[in-house]
Design a protein around this motif. Structure first.
Motif, PDB file in Angstrom:
ATOM      1  N   ASP A 122       0.839  -1.200   0.000  1.00 44.13           N
ATOM      2  CA  ASP A 122       0.000   0.000   0.000  1.00 44.13           C
ATOM      3  C   ASP A 122       0.872   1.247   0.000  1.00 44.13           C
ATOM      4  OD1 ASP A 122       0.604  -0.998   2.781  1.00 44.13           O
ATOM      5  OD2 ASP A 122      -0.215   0.954   3.318  1.00 44.13           O
ATOM      6  N   ASP A 123       0.326   2.338  -0.549  1.00 42.93           N
ATOM      7  CA  ASP A 123       1.055   3.602  -0.560  1.00 42.93           C
ATOM      8  C   ASP A 123       0.079   4.764  -0.453  1.00 42.93           C
ATOM      9  OD1 ASP A 123       2.591   5.949  -1.336  1.00 42.93           O
ATOM     10  OD2 ASP A 123       4.110   4.528  -2.011  1.00 42.93           O
ATOM     11  N   LEU A 124       0.260   5.556   0.585  1.00 41.72           N
ATOM     12  CA  LEU A 124      -0.578   6.741   0.823  1.00 41.72           C
ATOM     13  C   LEU A 124      -0.371   7.834  -0.216  1.00 41.72           C
ATOM     14  CD1 LEU A 124       0.138   7.110   4.623  1.00 41.72           C
ATOM     15  CD2 LEU A 124      -2.122   6.745   3.659  1.00 41.72           C
ATOM     16  N   ASP A 125       0.825   7.884  -0.778  1.00 41.81           N
ATOM     17  CA  ASP A 125       1.172   8.974  -1.694  1.00 41.81           C
ATOM     18  C   ASP A 125       0.779   8.700  -3.139  1.00 41.81           C
ATOM     19  OD1 ASP A 125       2.245  10.579   0.341  1.00 41.81           O
ATOM     20  OD2 ASP A 125       4.127   9.467   0.256  1.00 41.81           O
ATOM     21  N   VAL A 126       0.103   7.594  -3.369  1.00 40.51           N
ATOM     22  CA  VAL A 126      -0.382   7.256  -4.704  1.00 40.51           C
ATOM     23  C   VAL A 126      -1.907   7.298  -4.652  1.00 40.51           C
ATOM     24  CG1 VAL A 126      -0.427   5.498  -6.529  1.00 40.51           C
ATOM     25  CG2 VAL A 126       1.653   5.824  -5.162  1.00 40.51           C
ATOM     26  N   GLU A 127      -2.509   7.912  -5.654  1.00 35.82           N
ATOM     27  CA  GLU A 127      -3.963   8.035  -5.732  1.00 35.82           C
ATOM     28  C   GLU A 127      -4.616   6.654  -5.626  1.00 35.82           C
ATOM     29  OE1 GLU A 127      -7.155   9.122  -9.249  1.00 35.82           O
ATOM     30  OE2 GLU A 127      -5.163  10.034  -9.332  1.00 35.82           O
ATOM     31  N   PHE A 128      -5.747   6.588  -4.935  1.00 33.98           N
ATOM     32  CA  PHE A 128      -6.430   5.313  -4.751  1.00 33.98           C
ATOM     33  C   PHE A 128      -6.689   4.641  -6.102  1.00 33.98           C
ATOM     34  CE2 PHE A 128     -10.072   2.543  -4.681  1.00 33.98           C
ATOM     35  CZ  PHE A 128      -9.765   1.717  -3.623  1.00 33.98           C
ATOM     36  N   GLY A 129      -6.348   3.351  -6.176  1.00 31.24           N
ATOM     37  CA  GLY A 129      -6.613   2.576  -7.384  1.00 31.24           C
ATOM     38  C   GLY A 129      -5.544   2.659  -8.450  1.00 31.24           C
ATOM     39  N   LYS A 130      -4.535   3.476  -8.245  1.00 30.05           N
ATOM     40  CA  LYS A 130      -3.426   3.583  -9.198  1.00 30.05           C
ATOM     41  C   LYS A 130      -2.230   2.813  -8.653  1.00 30.05           C
ATOM     42  CE  LYS A 130      -5.485   6.348 -12.077  1.00 30.05           C
ATOM     43  NZ  LYS A 130      -5.866   5.858 -13.374  1.00 30.05           N
TER      44      LYS A 130
END
Length: 186
Positions: A91-99
């Motif tokens: 998971d990554d907070l700095d990437v837009e959801f679903g990308k």
């Protein structure tokens, strides 16, 4: 040989947490490519098989997120897998959801699971960063990542899992930029 790693936490109440999206990707890969039944080994749930004529291991560490590196080091030492043949889904907070954003090496950007892997095997491995977006409103990041996806987000996770597995042959060839653009444009 390749090693796919999905990061997450092994408790039943964590199954649909944002932090467990890596586990969901491994489950999708296992199902799509008919990898072996998961077996507890190397402090994780391990499956094996072949994808695009390459021997593949896939693991979900049972060491909890912050100690993921312990599991990975044991496995790569046993099977003599080079770190550059490790691909981690997280998971990554700095990437837009679903990308997604795939990259080789780099910093942990504060992700404790990645920090643990860096500590145990170094930074020379590939990462597939799966966007979970930033929290909305006053919530601590640690609380946000441990929250469950809502119903709409679960559908989004299913879509990104499908897109990743459909494009996995590109990732197996380590064409990270092409993999990212292919998955994000589906």
């Amino acid at each position: 040989m390749l090693l796919f790693v999905g990061l997450g936490n092994p408790t039943p109440n964590s199954e649909n947490n944002r932090h467990n999206v890596g586990f969901k990707i491994i489950d999708s890969i296992n199902k799509k490519f008919g990898l072996t039944k998961q077996k507890p080994k190397f402090k994780g749930l391990l499956t094996t098989g072949n994808i695009e004529s390459k021997k593949v291991y896939a693991i979900k560490p049972l060491t909890f997120m912050n100690n993921s590196g312990i599991c990975i080091r044991e496995l790569i030492e046993y099977f003599k897998i080079e770190p550059e043949n490790v691909i981690v889904f997280h998971d990554d907070l700095d990437v837009e959801f679903g990308k997604i954003k795939a990259k080789f090496g780099g910093s942990s950007a504060g992700h404790n699971g990645i920090s643990s892997i860096d500590k145990f095997i170094g930074k020379d491995y590939s990462r597939v960063r799966i966007g979970i977006g930033k929290p909305k409103g006053p919530i601590e990041v640690s609380d946000y990542v441990l929250q469950n996806f809502d119903d709409e987000e679960i559908l989004g996770v299913e879509k990104i899992s499908k897109n990743i597995t459909e494009s996995l042959s590109i990732l197996v060839e380590k064409k990270l930029d092409l993999f990212s653009s292919t998955v994000n444009n589906k």
